[in-house]
Scaffold this active site. Sequence first.
Site, PDB file in Angstrom:
ATOM      1  CB  THR A 127      -0.874  -0.264   1.145  1.00 36.69           C
ATOM      2  OG1 THR A 127      -1.463   1.156   1.360  1.00 36.69           O
ATOM      3  CG2 THR A 127      -0.041  -0.347   2.458  1.00 36.69           C
ATOM      4  CG  ASP A 128      -1.223   5.034  -0.580  1.00 36.71           C
ATOM      5  OD1 ASP A 128      -1.544   4.593   0.158  1.00 36.71           O
ATOM      6  OD2 ASP A 128      -1.740   6.064  -1.628  1.00 36.71           O
ATOM      7  CD  GLU A 129      -2.956   3.695   4.954  1.00 36.97           C
ATOM      8  OE1 GLU A 129      -2.688   3.512   5.902  1.00 36.97           O
ATOM      9  OE2 GLU A 129      -4.044   4.076   4.481  1.00 36.97           O
ATOM     10  CE1 TYR A 151      -3.277  -2.494   5.747  1.00 32.34           C
ATOM     11  CE2 TYR A 151      -3.216  -0.075   5.401  1.00 32.34           C
ATOM     12  CZ  TYR A 151      -3.510  -1.379   5.105  1.00 32.34           C
ATOM     13  OH  TYR A 151      -3.488  -1.519   3.527  1.00 32.34           O
ATOM     14  CE  LYS A 155      -0.330  -4.446   3.110  1.00 34.24           C
ATOM     15  NZ  LYS A 155      -0.857  -5.643   2.453  1.00 34.24           N
TER      16      LYS A 155
HETATM   17  P1  NAD Z   1     -10.008  -6.385   2.534  1.00 26.63           P
HETATM   18  O1  NAD Z   1     -10.173  -6.468   3.992  1.00 26.63           O
HETATM   19  O2  NAD Z   1     -11.348  -6.300   1.630  1.00 26.63           O
HETATM   20  O3  NAD Z   1      -9.834  -8.333   2.350  1.00 26.63           O
HETATM   21  C1  NAD Z   1      -8.824  -8.839   3.027  1.00 26.63           C
HETATM   22  C2  NAD Z   1      -9.089 -10.296   2.647  1.00 26.63           C
HETATM   23  O4  NAD Z   1      -7.941 -11.121   3.266  1.00 26.63           O
HETATM   24  C3  NAD Z   1     -10.491 -10.654   3.375  1.00 26.63           C
HETATM   25  O5  NAD Z   1     -11.074 -11.718   2.457  1.00 26.63           O
HETATM   26  C4  NAD Z   1      -9.795 -11.462   4.612  1.00 26.63           C
HETATM   27  O6  NAD Z   1     -10.837 -12.686   4.707  1.00 26.63           O
HETATM   28  C5  NAD Z   1      -8.491 -12.173   4.166  1.00 26.63           C
HETATM   29  N1  NAD Z   1      -7.624 -12.504   5.150  1.00 26.63           N
HETATM   30  C6  NAD Z   1      -7.543 -11.473   6.087  1.00 26.63           C
HETATM   31  N2  NAD Z   1      -6.491 -12.165   6.924  1.00 26.63           N
HETATM   32  C7  NAD Z   1      -6.309 -13.509   6.154  1.00 26.63           C
HETATM   33  C8  NAD Z   1      -5.399 -14.417   6.742  1.00 26.63           C
HETATM   34  N3  NAD Z   1      -4.889 -14.567   7.756  1.00 26.63           N
HETATM   35  N4  NAD Z   1      -5.343 -15.795   5.869  1.00 26.63           N
HETATM   36  C9  NAD Z   1      -6.094 -15.783   4.556  1.00 26.63           C
HETATM   37  N5  NAD Z   1      -6.852 -14.553   4.400  1.00 26.63           N
HETATM   38  C10 NAD Z   1      -6.995 -13.823   5.249  1.00 26.63           C
HETATM   39  O7  NAD Z   1      -8.909  -5.744   1.782  1.00 26.63           O
HETATM   40  P2  NAD Z   1      -8.893  -4.943   0.344  1.00 26.63           P
HETATM   41  O8  NAD Z   1      -9.259  -3.658   0.589  1.00 26.63           O
HETATM   42  O9  NAD Z   1      -9.348  -6.074  -0.593  1.00 26.63           O
HETATM   43  O10 NAD Z   1      -7.286  -5.019   0.417  1.00 26.63           O
HETATM   44  C11 NAD Z   1      -6.595  -6.225  -0.179  1.00 26.63           C
HETATM   45  C12 NAD Z   1      -4.894  -5.876  -0.122  1.00 26.63           C
HETATM   46  O11 NAD Z   1      -4.829  -4.567  -0.724  1.00 26.63           O
HETATM   47  C13 NAD Z   1      -4.691  -5.865   1.302  1.00 26.63           C
HETATM   48  O12 NAD Z   1      -3.158  -6.269   1.458  1.00 26.63           O
HETATM   49  C14 NAD Z   1      -4.383  -3.903   1.553  1.00 26.63           C
HETATM   50  O13 NAD Z   1      -3.188  -3.896   2.250  1.00 26.63           O
HETATM   51  C15 NAD Z   1      -3.931  -3.692  -0.028  1.00 26.63           C
HETATM   52  N6  NAD Z   1      -4.274  -2.373  -0.486  1.00 26.63           N
HETATM   53  C16 NAD Z   1      -5.783  -1.838  -0.141  1.00 26.63           C
HETATM   54  C17 NAD Z   1      -6.155  -0.751  -0.741  1.00 26.63           C
HETATM   55  C18 NAD Z   1      -7.599  -0.043  -0.408  1.00 26.63           C
HETATM   56  O14 NAD Z   1      -7.802   0.801  -0.780  1.00 26.63           O
HETATM   57  N7  NAD Z   1      -8.582  -1.091  -0.102  1.00 26.63           N
HETATM   58  C19 NAD Z   1      -5.302   0.324  -1.267  1.00 26.63           C
HETATM   59  C20 NAD Z   1      -4.000  -0.221  -1.312  1.00 26.63           C
HETATM   60  C21 NAD Z   1      -3.590  -1.317  -0.952  1.00 26.63           C
HETATM   61  O1  DAU Z   2      -3.921   4.422   0.731  1.00 30.27           O
HETATM   62  C1  DAU Z   2      -4.484   2.858   0.720  1.00 30.27           C
HETATM   63  C2  DAU Z   2      -5.111   2.900   1.958  1.00 30.27           C
HETATM   64  O2  DAU Z   2      -6.340   3.248   1.616  1.00 30.27           O
HETATM   65  C3  DAU Z   2      -5.106   1.024   2.079  1.00 30.27           C
HETATM   66  O3  DAU Z   2      -3.741   0.584   2.193  1.00 30.27           O
HETATM   67  C4  DAU Z   2      -5.842   0.717   3.020  1.00 30.27           C
HETATM   68  O4  DAU Z   2      -6.343  -0.810   3.190  1.00 30.27           O
HETATM   69  C5  DAU Z   2      -7.423   1.215   2.832  1.00 30.27           C
HETATM   70  O5  DAU Z   2      -8.237   1.152   4.111  1.00 30.27           O
HETATM   71  C6  DAU Z   2      -7.197   2.779   2.740  1.00 30.27           C
HETATM   72  O6  DAU Z   2      -6.866   3.401   3.887  1.00 30.27           O
HETATM   73  P1  DAU Z   2      -7.414   4.942   4.508  1.00 30.27           P
HETATM   74  O7  DAU Z   2      -7.172   4.827   5.844  1.00 30.27           O
HETATM   75  O8  DAU Z   2      -6.890   5.932   3.576  1.00 30.27           O
HETATM   76  O9  DAU Z   2      -8.913   4.807   4.076  1.00 30.27           O
HETATM   77  P2  DAU Z   2     -10.319   4.955   4.799  1.00 30.27           P
HETATM   78  O10 DAU Z   2     -11.537   4.623   3.784  1.00 30.27           O
HETATM   79  O11 DAU Z   2     -10.539   4.133   6.058  1.00 30.27           O
HETATM   80  O12 DAU Z   2     -10.344   6.588   5.084  1.00 30.27           O
HETATM   81  C7  DAU Z   2     -10.281   7.494   4.056  1.00 30.27           C
HETATM   82  C8  DAU Z   2     -10.087   8.904   4.454  1.00 30.27           C
HETATM   83  O13 DAU Z   2     -11.301   8.871   5.132  1.00 30.27           O
HETATM   84  C9  DAU Z   2      -9.137   9.043   5.934  1.00 30.27           C
HETATM   85  O14 DAU Z   2      -8.447  10.216   5.683  1.00 30.27           O
HETATM   86  C10 DAU Z   2     -10.066   8.863   7.124  1.00 30.27           C
HETATM   87  C11 DAU Z   2     -11.423   9.285   6.505  1.00 30.27           C
HETATM   88  N1  DAU Z   2     -12.706   8.746   7.018  1.00 30.27           N
HETATM   89  C12 DAU Z   2     -12.800   7.312   7.180  1.00 30.27           C
HETATM   90  C13 DAU Z   2     -14.125   6.784   7.725  1.00 30.27           C
HETATM   91  C14 DAU Z   2     -14.231   5.497   7.543  1.00 30.27           C
HETATM   92  C15 DAU Z   2     -13.620   9.600   7.603  1.00 30.27           C
HETATM   93  O15 DAU Z   2     -13.499  10.900   7.540  1.00 30.27           O
HETATM   94  N2  DAU Z   2     -14.807   9.024   8.110  1.00 30.27           N
HETATM   95  C16 DAU Z   2     -15.156   7.724   8.211  1.00 30.27           C
HETATM   96  O16 DAU Z   2     -15.980   7.113   8.804  1.00 30.27           O
END
Ligand code: NAD
Ligand code: DAU
Length: 344
Positions: A127-129, A151, A155
């Site tokens: 992730t970019d984080e 988190y 990562k």
């Molecule tokens: P998500 O939480 O929707 O899905 C995670 C999945 O992993 C779920 O299906 C869960 O059951 C499974 N899982 C969790 N722990 C496990 C374990 N120990 N063994 C097997 N399966 C397990 O997450 P997402 O948003 O789809 O993110 C997927 C990947 O992309 C993550 O690695 C996250 O860090 C990365 N990512 C997410 C975002 C975003 O904005 N959502 C952005 C950048 C990177």
């Molecule tokens: O940047 C990539 C990441 O983006 C991924 O690695 C993470 O898995 C994904 O969850 C996401 O992280 P963020 O923390 O940026 O996403 P989130 O949707 O939780 O929050 C986005 C922004 O919105 C953040 O600045 C917090 C704000 N927020 C979020 C929630 C859930 C609110 O203001 N209110 C809320 O209720």
Amino acid sequence: MSRTLLVAGGAGFIGANFVHYWLENHPEDRVLALDALTYAGNPANLLPVWNDPRFRFYPGRIEDPTVVNGIFRVEKITHLLNFAAESHNDRSLLDPVSLINTNVTGVAVLLEAARQHGVERFLHVSTDEVYGEIGAGAFRESDPLEPRTPYSAGKAGGEMMARAHRIAYQTPVVITRGSNTFGPYQYPEKLLPFFITRALQNRKLPLYGSGQQVRDWIFVRDHCTGIATALERGATGEAYNVGGGNERTNLEVTRRLLAILQKPETLIQPIGDPRGEAHDRRYALDSAKLHALGWKPAHDFDAALERTVRWYVEHESWWRPIVESEGYRAFVARYYGPYLGEEL
Ligand code: NAD
Ligand code: DAU
């Protein structure tokens, strides 16, 4: 040559979208999904491919070597992709320890299995984080990792395991660092699906702090094509940023989704900031390295947001059981209760 992909975390948001994408675009390949079906994993995300003979689901945890090696013994896996993670910052602030099992130990177990059994490629989805926040400009892959939440620290730990494996054992690792992703099948705890499903129920939208934090949004299909490009054309040992190039403040995004839904802005409830100091102000990615491999995002932000909102409107049968489940309601009450009180 046909390939067999093992997609860890394949029942989650991006993993499931990737499974759909790959099977649509690679008719000759097989795709296996390994997933623990945590609160965020949902077999319904895989319904469109469930009966496809090229698809198979394996339940289990990535940090369990018996499970992982068991799959490798019965399947000839050529490509291992790891999407599995505890992926929510807010939950990681409530419990900063247990995520290490998946985000760090799990990555190490997958890497070991890949080393023992051999794969052509190990793609680790990061992730970019991991870079932390940035005031101006955009992160490049050579920048230091300075995560600021449990988190993202987990990562970064997973990435370090992958990096060390590559150096110590020549495991063919490639890493992607994607930006904030949105689209169908996203669990309704992240900003967009949380706010869309709450607005549809005429509930308050808890906007953190000033709402001026900036995220770089990418539509999930573009994130998937970015991962696919790194998988097929990336250089071993390299990391690739996958950014959408759509910087928006949280307030802008919130206003936009309310306009699409034709709901009033009075639903927005500014609250204090539950993330406190750990709330990263801005993320921005320079994705030139992946662009050089021929990838670019294909989806316009506003059109993709409308499409996403429409998906949630049309798939209440998908999100209603989640938002009414005991676990979900308990999380919302615990995390947002102090801020929303009666409005919960
Ligand atoms: P998500 O939480 O929707 O899905 C995670 C999945 O992993 C779920 O299906 C869960 O059951 C499974 N899982 C969790 N722990 C496990 C374990 N120990 N063994 C097997 N399966 C397990 O997450 P997402 O948003 O789809 O993110 C997927 C990947 O992309 C993550 O690695 C996250 O860090 C990365 N990512 C997410 C975002 C975003 O904005 N959502 C952005 C950048 C990177
Ligand atoms: O940047 C990539 C990441 O983006 C991924 O690695 C993470 O898995 C994904 O969850 C996401 O992280 P963020 O923390 O940026 O996403 P989130 O949707 O939780 O929050 C986005 C922004 O919105 C953040 O600045 C917090 C704000 N927020 C979020 C929630 C859930 C609110 O203001 N209110 C809320 O209720």
